[in-house]
Design a protein around this motif. Sequence first.
Motif, PDB file in Angstrom:
ATOM      1  N   GLU B  19       0.853  -1.178   0.000  1.00 36.31           N
ATOM      2  CA  GLU B  19       0.000   0.000   0.000  1.00 36.31           C
ATOM      3  C   GLU B  19       0.893   1.233   0.000  1.00 36.31           C
ATOM      4  O   GLU B  19       1.599   1.508   0.972  1.00 36.31           O
ATOM      5  N   THR B  21       1.245   5.293  -0.271  1.00 33.40           N
ATOM      6  CA  THR B  21       0.614   6.614  -0.270  1.00 33.40           C
ATOM      7  C   THR B  21       1.523   7.525  -1.081  1.00 33.40           C
ATOM      8  O   THR B  21       2.725   7.634  -0.786  1.00 33.40           O
ATOM      9  N   ASN B  24      -0.408  12.825  -5.594  1.00 37.53           N
ATOM     10  CA  ASN B  24      -1.262  12.597  -6.749  1.00 37.53           C
ATOM     11  C   ASN B  24      -0.942  13.607  -7.846  1.00 37.53           C
ATOM     12  O   ASN B  24      -1.369  14.749  -7.793  1.00 37.53           O
ATOM     13  N   CYS B  48      -5.266   2.123  -8.260  1.00 39.84           N
ATOM     14  CA  CYS B  48      -4.882   3.462  -7.804  1.00 39.84           C
ATOM     15  C   CYS B  48      -6.095   4.371  -7.761  1.00 39.84           C
ATOM     16  O   CYS B  48      -6.864   4.424  -8.721  1.00 39.84           O
ATOM     17  N   VAL B  51      -7.246  10.016  -2.798  1.00 39.34           N
ATOM     18  CA  VAL B  51      -7.897   9.995  -1.481  1.00 39.34           C
ATOM     19  C   VAL B  51      -8.001  11.424  -0.959  1.00 39.34           C
ATOM     20  O   VAL B  51      -7.283  12.321  -1.416  1.00 39.34           O
ATOM     21  N   GLN B  56      -3.345  13.490  -2.571  1.00 42.19           N
ATOM     22  CA  GLN B  56      -2.636  12.212  -2.473  1.00 42.19           C
ATOM     23  C   GLN B  56      -3.475  11.098  -3.086  1.00 42.19           C
ATOM     24  O   GLN B  56      -4.696  11.204  -3.186  1.00 42.19           O
ATOM     25  N   SER B  57      -2.779  10.042  -3.471  1.00 41.08           N
ATOM     26  CA  SER B  57      -3.454   8.834  -3.933  1.00 41.08           C
ATOM     27  C   SER B  57      -2.917   7.654  -3.144  1.00 41.08           C
ATOM     28  O   SER B  57      -1.837   7.750  -2.545  1.00 41.08           O
ATOM     29  N   ILE B  58      -3.675   6.578  -3.191  1.00 39.85           N
ATOM     30  CA  ILE B  58      -3.135   5.319  -2.683  1.00 39.85           C
ATOM     31  C   ILE B  58      -3.003   4.369  -3.870  1.00 39.85           C
ATOM     32  O   ILE B  58      -3.922   4.248  -4.678  1.00 39.85           O
ATOM     33  N   TRP B  60      -2.323   0.476  -4.698  1.00 41.47           N
ATOM     34  CA  TRP B  60      -2.241  -0.879  -4.163  1.00 41.47           C
ATOM     35  C   TRP B  60      -1.543  -1.757  -5.184  1.00 41.47           C
ATOM     36  O   TRP B  60      -1.876  -1.730  -6.370  1.00 41.47           O
ATOM     37  N   SER B  84       4.666   7.033   1.801  1.00 37.40           N
ATOM     38  CA  SER B  84       4.829   5.925   2.737  1.00 37.40           C
ATOM     39  C   SER B  84       4.545   4.602   2.035  1.00 37.40           C
ATOM     40  O   SER B  84       3.854   4.568   1.010  1.00 37.40           O
TER      41      SER B  84
END
Lengths: 558, 103
Positions: B19, B21, B24, B48, B51, B56-58, B60, B84
């Motif tokens: 995961e 972070t 974005n 993707c 968020v 920012q995006s996450i 996966w 992160s």
Amino acid sequence: MKYTGAQLVVRLLEQQGITTVAGIPGGAALPLYDALAERGTIRHVLARHEQGAGFIAQGMARATGKAAVCIASSGPGATNLVTAIADAKLDSIPLVCITGQVPLSMIGTDAFQEVDTYGISIPVTKHNYLVRNVADLLQVIPEAFRLAESGRPGPVWIDIPKDVQMASIEIDTLPQPGRPDAAPAVDMDELRRAAELINAAKSPVLYLGGGIVTAGASAQAVMLAEQAGLPTTMTLMALGTMPSDHPLSLGMLGMHGARFTNYILEESDLLIVLGARFDDRAIGKAEQFCPNAAIVHVDIDAAELGKIKRPHVGIHGDVSQVLERLLPLIQVQLRKPWLTRVSELRSRHPLLMPGLENPRSHYGLIDAVASALDPKHADDAIITTDVGQHQMWVAQAYPFTRPRQCLTSGGLGTMGFGMPAALGAAIAEPDRTVICFSGDGSFMMNIQELATMADENANVKIILMNNQSLGMVHQQQDMFYKRRLFAVDYQRRSDFVRIAQGFGIEACDLDTAEDPRAMLADALNHHGPCLIHCSIDVEAKVLPIVPPGASNIEMIGG
Amino acid sequence: MNMRESQFNPEQFSKAVLELTVRNHPGVMSHVSGLFARRAFNVEGILCMPVGDGAQSIIWLLVREDERLPQMVSQVAKLEDVLSVARHGADHRVFERLEAFFA
């Protein structure tokens, strides 16, 4: 205060302390060039090819340790920079590279001189930007310098569309210049474990890499070696961090290291690896490298710890700060038995340098150049190399005495590096004599920068070892491909003396000199650019050599 | 990516879910996918979404759990736009719930 994007870039470069940049203008970079012209504070070195500009900037950065700047236009300007930037990435050299780009509205339309600079630069940079808004420059430019110089340094690429360069912005105060981040805190428990291993070791070896140069830690590294009685080997990138005539120096390790160096490593029970990354040319076959040694590895890049060899103690940190805390924990040791064994291996398997007395042979020429320098200033000289046989002979034979004395393309191994990098070093450090050892193959890859060198009247002496061949390829075809020599020897002999003179550079030829040593001394000890040509034997080899893929003790020759 | 293999032999290798972070902006996906590609580390699945306020995006990633994974995590963590990295076991449900769409 109102600025255009281009004016803002120039102001922010000034704030970073940039006084000289290297580059080539073109359509998409013209606003930036106009702002440089208007402001008149930054000297611009006009290269003849963008790769040359990239290596000139590298020469400045390698000689000083500070981020240097190169500039190019969009499309081919940007793609021509790629090799020099990739070279900086692999050797962890701080650069900020600025390119023009087609206007934002035209991106993605296959516009004239449009290329996906952002996409192309990702794998060859530490970080990169496509600036989409003039206000973003306020953050991007300082951040680029911060990143280039922080932690493990590297190149940062900023792509700026032409309309962003022309857009205007109203700001009251300029942002603060970017400064390197503080180094990570050192783990004291790991540090104590490292000290215990070093104090308890029977046959330890100190292995220094380019990180010692970056961290300015060479004096501390030498102190560690002396305090703990550690025979010390250096990677190509670290040559000079311990003076070559130091009794504990083992010279360079690896593929073209001396036999004794690789044999001593083989017998070590502890390797203390500082700012090095276990490159394959240094360690040979990784599984068979130092089979009986525990490893203490210190690096500013956490990803290097355990990447190739799993360390028994891995310390993430700035090597200078680590050594500062480590030195008080290290016992003074004479290490008589191990150092006696080291001397025994050294005298039994020395580095052989045939022809050392002949200044018109490869080793002899390197030795003659070092001896011809005025002894008062010999340590001040900067030595750059190109890539190939001459590079390895210089690495083996030149008496390096200080860090940042040897500038060479280590990781990427880029032919064409030497001469423009020498020019950059001479521009950054005008009081030093800069000597570029090159071969005819490498030299012809950026030969156009002779014109830039003439413009700058830089104090660069090019020692051209001419074997009319790609010597290292010739050697490997000879040794490992049944001497099926193919696509390797140049059919016609180029007249490099006349070429240099054609560019306005003084040149002399050792081949026809009555007294080659006198000719060398004369050429080296008066100011200004000069090419010194010398033919060498195409059959001369770099020995010993570890065959590609073999372990370091399976050396041939030497 | 090698989707075919993951569909036909889903149990042949142990998997992990990363995961990330990230900042974005256009290009961050290139940074992440390019890193895995050039270090020859296969990514089995990728997801993707932005968020919060979209800054920012996450991302996966479904990856193989092998001895090179810690090195890949270290390399990913070095990317400037990656804020992160968290590593989850294969039992993480994010990809499991998507399986219906790949049936």
